[in-house]
Design an enzyme around this catalytic site. Structure first.
Site, PDB file in Angstrom:
ATOM      1  N   GLY A 139       0.858  -1.186   0.000  1.00 36.12           N
ATOM      2  CA  GLY A 139       0.000   0.000   0.000  1.00 36.12           C
ATOM      3  C   GLY A 139       0.888   1.228   0.000  1.00 36.12           C
ATOM      4  O   GLY A 139       1.371   1.646   1.053  1.00 36.12           O
ATOM      5  N   GLY A 141       0.491   4.528  -0.528  1.00 34.12           N
ATOM      6  CA  GLY A 141      -0.150   5.836  -0.509  1.00 34.12           C
ATOM      7  C   GLY A 141       0.679   6.750   0.378  1.00 34.12           C
ATOM      8  O   GLY A 141       1.925   6.662   0.413  1.00 34.12           O
ATOM      9  N   ALA A 142      -0.013   7.633   1.110  1.00 34.81           N
ATOM     10  CA  ALA A 142       0.679   8.643   1.907  1.00 34.81           C
ATOM     11  C   ALA A 142       1.652   8.016   2.927  1.00 34.81           C
ATOM     12  O   ALA A 142       2.839   8.370   2.971  1.00 34.81           O
ATOM     13  CB  ALA A 142      -0.363   9.499   2.629  1.00 34.81           C
ATOM     14  N   MET A 143       1.149   7.100   3.721  1.00 41.82           N
ATOM     15  CA  MET A 143       1.986   6.517   4.778  1.00 41.82           C
ATOM     16  C   MET A 143       2.999   5.533   4.198  1.00 41.82           C
ATOM     17  O   MET A 143       4.170   5.509   4.586  1.00 41.82           O
ATOM     18  CB  MET A 143       1.110   5.814   5.821  1.00 41.82           C
ATOM     19  CG  MET A 143       0.214   6.756   6.573  1.00 41.82           C
ATOM     20  SD  MET A 143       1.131   7.866   7.656  1.00 41.82           S
ATOM     21  CE  MET A 143       1.248   6.862   9.122  1.00 41.82           C
ATOM     22  N   ASN A 145      -5.135   2.650  11.275  1.00 43.24           N
ATOM     23  CA  ASN A 145      -6.094   3.082  12.283  1.00 43.24           C
ATOM     24  C   ASN A 145      -7.250   2.089  12.310  1.00 43.24           C
ATOM     25  O   ASN A 145      -7.489   1.374  11.343  1.00 43.24           O
ATOM     26  CB  ASN A 145      -6.639   4.467  11.930  1.00 43.24           C
ATOM     27  CG  ASN A 145      -5.640   5.572  12.267  1.00 43.24           C
ATOM     28  OD1 ASN A 145      -4.822   5.418  13.174  1.00 43.24           O
ATOM     29  ND2 ASN A 145      -5.725   6.677  11.553  1.00 43.24           N
ATOM     30  N   ALA A 164       1.011  12.022   7.200  1.00 45.06           N
ATOM     31  CA  ALA A 164       1.495  12.087   5.818  1.00 45.06           C
ATOM     32  C   ALA A 164       0.322  12.310   4.876  1.00 45.06           C
ATOM     33  O   ALA A 164      -0.823  12.016   5.223  1.00 45.06           O
ATOM     34  CB  ALA A 164       2.208  10.783   5.468  1.00 45.06           C
ATOM     35  N   LYS A 193      -6.644   5.172  20.499  1.00 48.60           N
ATOM     36  CA  LYS A 193      -6.612   5.948  19.247  1.00 48.60           C
ATOM     37  C   LYS A 193      -7.921   5.776  18.475  1.00 48.60           C
ATOM     38  O   LYS A 193      -8.428   6.724  17.866  1.00 48.60           O
ATOM     39  CB  LYS A 193      -5.423   5.543  18.376  1.00 48.60           C
ATOM     40  CG  LYS A 193      -5.306   6.488  17.180  1.00 48.60           C
ATOM     41  CD  LYS A 193      -4.003   6.441  16.440  1.00 48.60           C
ATOM     42  CE  LYS A 193      -3.931   7.569  15.405  1.00 48.60           C
ATOM     43  NZ  LYS A 193      -3.011   7.293  14.317  1.00 48.60           N
ATOM     44  N   ASN A 227     -12.845  12.507  14.723  1.00 46.13           N
ATOM     45  CA  ASN A 227     -12.885  12.456  13.241  1.00 46.13           C
ATOM     46  C   ASN A 227     -14.318  12.376  12.730  1.00 46.13           C
ATOM     47  O   ASN A 227     -14.686  13.056  11.781  1.00 46.13           O
ATOM     48  CB  ASN A 227     -12.112  11.237  12.706  1.00 46.13           C
ATOM     49  CG  ASN A 227     -10.630  11.335  12.948  1.00 46.13           C
ATOM     50  OD1 ASN A 227     -10.199  12.029  13.860  1.00 46.13           O
ATOM     51  ND2 ASN A 227      -9.851  10.634  12.146  1.00 46.13           N
ATOM     52  N   SER A 246      -8.400  13.180   9.483  1.00 45.17           N
ATOM     53  CA  SER A 246      -8.237  12.405   8.244  1.00 45.17           C
ATOM     54  C   SER A 246      -9.572  11.949   7.646  1.00 45.17           C
ATOM     55  O   SER A 246      -9.714  11.889   6.426  1.00 45.17           O
ATOM     56  CB  SER A 246      -7.328  11.207   8.487  1.00 45.17           C
ATOM     57  OG  SER A 246      -7.879  10.394   9.495  1.00 45.17           O
TER      58      SER A 246
HETATM   59  P1  NAD Z   1      -3.755   6.018   1.348  1.00 48.63           P
HETATM   60  O1  NAD Z   1      -5.135   5.867   0.817  1.00 48.63           O
HETATM   61  O2  NAD Z   1      -2.981   7.249   1.029  1.00 48.63           O
HETATM   62  O3  NAD Z   1      -2.861   4.768   0.889  1.00 48.63           O
HETATM   63  C1  NAD Z   1      -3.377   3.480   0.696  1.00 48.63           C
HETATM   64  C2  NAD Z   1      -2.713   2.920  -0.564  1.00 48.63           C
HETATM   65  O4  NAD Z   1      -2.996   1.524  -0.633  1.00 48.63           O
HETATM   66  C3  NAD Z   1      -3.258   3.546  -1.844  1.00 48.63           C
HETATM   67  O5  NAD Z   1      -2.168   4.071  -2.612  1.00 48.63           O
HETATM   68  C4  NAD Z   1      -3.958   2.401  -2.558  1.00 48.63           C
HETATM   69  O6  NAD Z   1      -3.814   2.451  -3.973  1.00 48.63           O
HETATM   70  C5  NAD Z   1      -3.244   1.185  -1.993  1.00 48.63           C
HETATM   71  N1  NAD Z   1      -4.071  -0.039  -1.993  1.00 48.63           N
HETATM   72  C6  NAD Z   1      -5.141  -0.292  -1.220  1.00 48.63           C
HETATM   73  N2  NAD Z   1      -5.596  -1.528  -1.444  1.00 48.63           N
HETATM   74  C7  NAD Z   1      -4.818  -2.067  -2.391  1.00 48.63           C
HETATM   75  C8  NAD Z   1      -4.783  -3.340  -3.043  1.00 48.63           C
HETATM   76  N3  NAD Z   1      -5.638  -4.310  -2.745  1.00 48.63           N
HETATM   77  N4  NAD Z   1      -3.843  -3.522  -3.972  1.00 48.63           N
HETATM   78  C9  NAD Z   1      -2.947  -2.565  -4.273  1.00 48.63           C
HETATM   79  N5  NAD Z   1      -2.908  -1.352  -3.678  1.00 48.63           N
HETATM   80  C10 NAD Z   1      -3.844  -1.104  -2.747  1.00 48.63           C
HETATM   81  O7  NAD Z   1      -3.876   5.847   2.943  1.00 48.63           O
HETATM   82  P2  NAD Z   1      -2.893   6.413   4.087  1.00 48.63           P
HETATM   83  O8  NAD Z   1      -3.245   7.814   4.402  1.00 48.63           O
HETATM   84  O9  NAD Z   1      -1.493   6.062   3.729  1.00 48.63           O
HETATM   85  O10 NAD Z   1      -3.386   5.556   5.348  1.00 48.63           O
HETATM   86  C11 NAD Z   1      -3.063   4.179   5.518  1.00 48.63           C
HETATM   87  C12 NAD Z   1      -3.485   3.757   6.919  1.00 48.63           C
HETATM   88  O11 NAD Z   1      -2.710   4.503   7.891  1.00 48.63           O
HETATM   89  C13 NAD Z   1      -4.947   4.055   7.266  1.00 48.63           C
HETATM   90  O12 NAD Z   1      -5.458   3.067   8.126  1.00 48.63           O
HETATM   91  C14 NAD Z   1      -4.883   5.381   8.005  1.00 48.63           C
HETATM   92  O13 NAD Z   1      -5.971   5.606   8.885  1.00 48.63           O
HETATM   93  C15 NAD Z   1      -3.577   5.174   8.781  1.00 48.63           C
HETATM   94  N6  NAD Z   1      -2.926   6.418   9.187  1.00 48.63           N
HETATM   95  C16 NAD Z   1      -2.771   7.433   8.287  1.00 48.63           C
HETATM   96  C17 NAD Z   1      -2.120   8.601   8.693  1.00 48.63           C
HETATM   97  C18 NAD Z   1      -1.882   9.734   7.725  1.00 48.63           C
HETATM   98  O14 NAD Z   1      -1.413  10.797   8.165  1.00 48.63           O
HETATM   99  N7  NAD Z   1      -2.101   9.574   6.443  1.00 48.63           N
HETATM  100  C19 NAD Z   1      -1.653   8.712  10.020  1.00 48.63           C
HETATM  101  C20 NAD Z   1      -1.829   7.642  10.906  1.00 48.63           C
HETATM  102  C21 NAD Z   1      -2.466   6.491  10.468  1.00 48.63           C
END
Ligand code: NAD
Length: 310
Positions: free
Chosen positions: A7, A9-11, A103, A129, A185, A193, A259
């Site tokens: 995954g 994405g941001a994190m 989360n 992130a 949390k 949220n 978020s």
């Molecule tokens: P995000 O949506 O930015 O990233 C998720 C990534 O996973 C996406 O790029 C998506 O394309 C990929 N993905 C999902 N399912 C997939 C699959 N089956 N196959 C291929 N790719 C797949 O989410 P995020 O903001 O990075 O958050 C991730 C987790 O971390 C969440 O549970 C969020 O609550 C938690 N979190 C986020 C933050 C933050 O600041 N962003 C902080 C603390 C906790």
């Protein structure tokens, strides 16, 4: 160490970038084609505070990855976790450690369907992130990450993960009670949220609403009632004080939109509500424990998702 970020994405991009920069061999797995194309073409860009960093990184779709891994960090949204685990099940061998920093509640049960308990590590992170766009992430804070094994045999592995993250300048500590931290949390996310998303306001604005402290206390008491059935004690008064503090002017980040708000209101994406208030509501029904606040919140957030066409 060979590390897979499941995954990106941001994190996932933020942790993956820092882990590779500190000398690990990292592959990002993601299904977002524009993100894959951008990272392959230009490398991954990371805005880390004032520093604009970039480096080449391996990335592919989960089903395309043919190698193995010492360590996997899952970083999907909660509702995407099971699908991701299913896609990477062949990568997970008897010695592959899997860390989950998502989360929400209920993830251990999902992880156990694919991973031996000795290889499951749970955590809570205050890293924040975001994504600027495909191939470009913003690491807003290197906050602390707490980590613990879920069975005693995993303790040495948890120590290794903590060391690996610290070397990557992502501060990590070993937790003696990660389940308590996860539930606290979740209560925070389930109180603040959800309310900010329904009211379309930031945390400071939520705190100015008459009755918001009482509402937070009712929500926390419902999380505490279900936590108790899992053997976890959340003290309603002290957790309410902790959560309410985020809505007060003394808290530097109080003007932040949480978020869930960013997901639904800003980015028109589905929320993690089913793993927060929705989880409490479902468990309440199963266990005959009344959870009227969480029931209502879950309905309202799903209603907003539906009205947004999601
Ligand atoms: P995000 O949506 O930015 O990233 C998720 C990534 O996973 C996406 O790029 C998506 O394309 C990929 N993905 C999902 N399912 C997939 C699959 N089956 N196959 C291929 N790719 C797949 O989410 P995020 O903001 O990075 O958050 C991730 C987790 O971390 C969440 O549970 C969020 O609550 C938690 N979190 C986020 C933050 C933050 O600041 N962003 C902080 C603390 C906790």
């Amino acid at each position: 160490m060979k590390i897979i970020i499941a995954g990106a994405g941001a994190m996932g991009c933020s942790f993956g970038f820092m882990l590779q920069k500190s000398g690990n061999d990292v592959t990002l797995l993601d299904g977002w084609q524009e993100n894959i194309d951008a990272i392959r073409k230009e490398g991954l860009h990371l805005q880390d505070g004032e520093a604009a960093l970039s480096q080449k990184m391996d990335i592919c779709k989960p089903e395309e990855y043919t190698g193995s891994a010492d360590f996997v960090i899952v970083f999907t949204k909660s509702m995407q976790l099971e699908h991701m685990l299913h896609s990477i099940r062949r990568i997970i061998k008897d010695n592959t450690k899997v860390l989950c920093l998502l989360n929400g509640l209920g993830h251990i049960e999902t992880l156990k369907k694919y991973i031996a308990p000795k290889n499951i590590f749970m955590g809570v992170t205050v890293v924040t992130a975001g994504m600027k766009g495909p191939g470009s992430a913003v690491l807003s804070s290197h906050g602390r990450t707490e980590i613990q094994n879920i069975v005693p045999e995993g303790k040495a592995g948890a120590g290794l993960i903590v060391d690996t993250l610290n070397k990557a300048t992502m501060p990590a500590v070993y937790s003696d009670n990660i389940l308590w931290s996860i539930w606290r949390k979740a209560a925070l996310n389930g109180a603040i949220n959800s309310a900010c998303t329904i009211m379309e306001c930031n945390m400071l604005e939520l705190g100015t609403v008459d009755g918001s402290r009482d509402m937070i206390k009712h929500i926390v008491s419902e999380f505490a009632a279900i936590a108790k059935t899992h053997g976890i004690t959340l003290d309603t008064d002290s957790v309410t004080d902790y959560i309410y503090g985020f809505t007060q002017p003394q808290f530097d980040g109080a003007k932040h939109y949480p978020s869930m708000y960013q997901d639904l209101i800003k980015n028109r994406r589905r929320t993690e509500i089913d793993f927060l208030n929705g989880y409490i509501s479902r468990k309440g029904k199963e266990l005959h424990i009344p959870t009227p606040y969480c029931d209502l919140i879950a309905v309202l957030v799903h209603g907003k998702e539906r009205l947004a066409g999601l």
